[in-house]
Design a protein around this motif. Sequence first.
Motif, PDB file in Angstrom:
ATOM      1  N   SER A 175      26.577  41.592  33.978  1.00  0.00           N
ATOM      2  CA  SER A 175      28.137  41.406  34.408  1.00  0.00           C
ATOM      3  C   SER A 175      29.117  40.551  33.929  1.00  0.00           C
ATOM      4  O   SER A 175      29.902  40.288  33.484  1.00  0.00           O
ATOM      5  CB  SER A 175      28.310  40.615  35.678  1.00  0.00           C
ATOM      6  OG  SER A 175      29.183  41.185  36.720  1.00  0.00           O
ATOM      7  N   HIS A 179      32.973  44.957  33.154  1.00  0.00           N
ATOM      8  CA  HIS A 179      33.694  44.233  34.384  1.00  0.00           C
ATOM      9  C   HIS A 179      32.500  44.872  35.233  1.00  0.00           C
ATOM     10  O   HIS A 179      31.555  45.785  35.289  1.00  0.00           O
ATOM     11  CB  HIS A 179      34.417  45.105  33.929  1.00  0.00           C
ATOM     12  CG  HIS A 179      35.429  45.537  34.762  1.00  0.00           C
ATOM     13  ND1 HIS A 179      34.915  45.862  36.889  1.00  0.00           N
ATOM     14  CD2 HIS A 179      36.808  44.534  34.899  1.00  0.00           C
ATOM     15  CE1 HIS A 179      36.180  45.070  37.327  1.00  0.00           C
ATOM     16  NE2 HIS A 179      37.345  44.583  36.520  1.00  0.00           N
ATOM     17  N   ASN A 180      32.540  43.863  36.396  1.00  0.00           N
ATOM     18  CA  ASN A 180      31.576  43.628  37.059  1.00  0.00           C
ATOM     19  C   ASN A 180      31.146  44.899  37.598  1.00  0.00           C
ATOM     20  O   ASN A 180      30.045  45.382  38.817  1.00  0.00           O
ATOM     21  CB  ASN A 180      31.637  42.470  38.179  1.00  0.00           C
ATOM     22  CG  ASN A 180      33.071  42.767  39.017  1.00  0.00           C
ATOM     23  OD1 ASN A 180      33.919  43.614  38.795  1.00  0.00           O
ATOM     24  ND2 ASN A 180      33.210  41.689  39.074  1.00  0.00           N
ATOM     25  N   GLY A 235      31.103  38.304  37.114  1.00  0.00           N
ATOM     26  CA  GLY A 235      31.910  38.907  36.566  1.00  0.00           C
ATOM     27  C   GLY A 235      33.170  36.627  36.034  1.00  0.00           C
ATOM     28  O   GLY A 235      34.013  37.149  35.633  1.00  0.00           O
ATOM     29  N   THR A 242      35.221  40.030  34.570  1.00  0.00           N
ATOM     30  CA  THR A 242      36.448  40.952  36.022  1.00  0.00           C
ATOM     31  C   THR A 242      37.779  40.754  35.018  1.00  0.00           C
ATOM     32  O   THR A 242      38.198  39.614  34.729  1.00  0.00           O
ATOM     33  CB  THR A 242      36.322  40.048  37.172  1.00  0.00           C
ATOM     34  OG1 THR A 242      36.736  40.383  38.557  1.00  0.00           O
ATOM     35  CG2 THR A 242      36.332  38.665  36.675  1.00  0.00           C
ATOM     36  N   GLN A 484      37.556  36.535  43.882  1.00  0.00           N
ATOM     37  CA  GLN A 484      36.621  37.048  43.252  1.00  0.00           C
ATOM     38  C   GLN A 484      35.199  36.984  44.577  1.00  0.00           C
ATOM     39  O   GLN A 484      34.192  37.123  45.069  1.00  0.00           O
ATOM     40  CB  GLN A 484      35.814  36.463  42.110  1.00  0.00           C
ATOM     41  CG  GLN A 484      36.785  36.677  40.837  1.00  0.00           C
ATOM     42  CD  GLN A 484      36.789  36.083  39.428  1.00  0.00           C
ATOM     43  OE1 GLN A 484      35.824  36.343  39.412  1.00  0.00           O
ATOM     44  NE2 GLN A 484      37.386  34.943  38.990  1.00  0.00           N
ATOM     45  N   SER A 493      35.920  44.587  46.967  1.00  0.00           N
ATOM     46  CA  SER A 493      35.540  45.271  46.020  1.00  0.00           C
ATOM     47  C   SER A 493      35.062  46.610  45.840  1.00  0.00           C
ATOM     48  O   SER A 493      34.198  47.792  46.931  1.00  0.00           O
ATOM     49  CB  SER A 493      35.550  43.956  44.970  1.00  0.00           C
ATOM     50  OG  SER A 493      33.462  44.159  45.372  1.00  0.00           O
TER      51      SER A 493
END
Length: 542
Positions: A175, A179-180, A235, A242, A484, A493
């Motif tokens: 990650s 992108h996570n 991320g 992210t 986040q 998310s």
Amino acid sequence: MDPRRACWESSSEDVTRPLLPVQDDGAAARRRPCSALRALLGSKYLAVASGPAACAAICAGVDLGAGNTAARNMLGALAWVFLWWITDAVPLAVASMAPLFLFPALGVASADAVAKAYMDDVISLVLGSFILALAIEHYSIHRRLALNITSVFCGDPVKPHLLLLGICGTTMFISMWIHNTPCTVMMMPVATGILQRFPRDELEGGAGAGARARELQRFSKAVVLGVVYASAIGGITTLTGTGVNIILVGMWSTYFPEQKPITFSSWMSFGLPMALVLFVALWATLCLMYCSKNTGRALSAYLDRSHLRRELSLLGPMAFAEKMVLAVFGGLIVLWMTRSLTDDIPGWAVLFDGRVGDGTVTILMATLLFIIPSGKNDGEKLMDWGKCRKLQWNIILLLGAGFAIADGFKASGLTDILSEGLGFLRGAPALAIAPVACVFSGAVTEFTSDDATTTLVLPLLAELGKSIGVHPLLLMVPGAVGAQLSFLLPTGSPGNVVGFGTGYISIKDMVVTGMPLKLVGVAALTILLPTLGSMVFGMDQK
């Protein structure tokens, strides 16, 4: 259908089903008025109408003073876009394109100015990273890496604490570079593949399950939660991990072009220690809450290192194409880390008079994937455009919308109005406001996407920083990091949705496990930002 399998298997259509519905005309006529009302209420028409209605109400009823028509219209456009984002009235990509017609139509900015926000060096960085992530996924490099690391940490006999460390550590590492969300999507089948070794009847046993079944259930929760949270934590580490970090960088350069830019290496210097603190907290929380002295004995009956090595052997030796993708990816990481080093050692960017950015080299290295042969068939390259059909254009357009909104705040004069309204906070201690900014952003992000939260919160925090006379990054970084920390709800998310959809975890599990992580994140940020962050970002604390 088993919910664990339903998440990953696609259902086939019934070919014997008539193409058109067959129904009784009389019954249909009797149900039509009621059905039409239910269809209207159950559809997204009301959500679609909420955006234009809110915009019209603000433009007609809000008075920001003489000469502030553009700022008022900007506020209305923001309400339109925000409502479409949080209600899913239209696809995310479509809602993210709304500024392209709203801003010129409402007099906020010209069409050219808005369109330019949708493609700059930061978005080039994301686009190139997505192409590299697709190459890694296509050649199953992520699966090979996961099995290698997990087999090392599995232990013989099985050591649950080490196995969790291997799974979470692998997820966090992947990650860091992609992108996570796609990281979670790629790693979840690897994790659930391990859990599928356990008997289904024991995993689905209720309150009357035996001791071994309860241990398997608890460990299964730990694995799924570990993948979800480790992906989010990874991320934080890099700009490519992210979209939130990318939005922060873009808005920082938009609002404060005269300030020192945030580079890949400078962010990683701050993000990596922050992520390591959270990772240790995650591992400790999972071990304390979901592992006991009997867990290893329960797992040993179904899982051992030989199983993981057998899975790895099925992948065969690493092919030429996999080695080339890794070489390109490794070269890109080196270029990212060495573009700008220190004042004494400026990095390779000085050779180009500062005209190149992280996005420049990312697109360059991604282009190499379409040139280097794969070594499989004549003329076949490592990547072709057909393999890029899964590019996440919705994320790219969302980032563009965020940058367009940041430009709109500035061009319309809305930033000046917000700055005047926040003047009463002047003199408030920055170290007290920074945790509050993180908590506020962390609360909002539980109900909407991380990127949307960042897009809406950062302009306010930037103006707040100027109003109270502190370095804006003392508030913007907490806002970005807080966005986040979406650990409590599935709605926080897409990664949370992926984990929740496996059927192994519940909302209660997420709340109980995520709350300690959220608190640790706020505490770590409060300590690291004014100390390490001040040195990394060159902040002048007042």
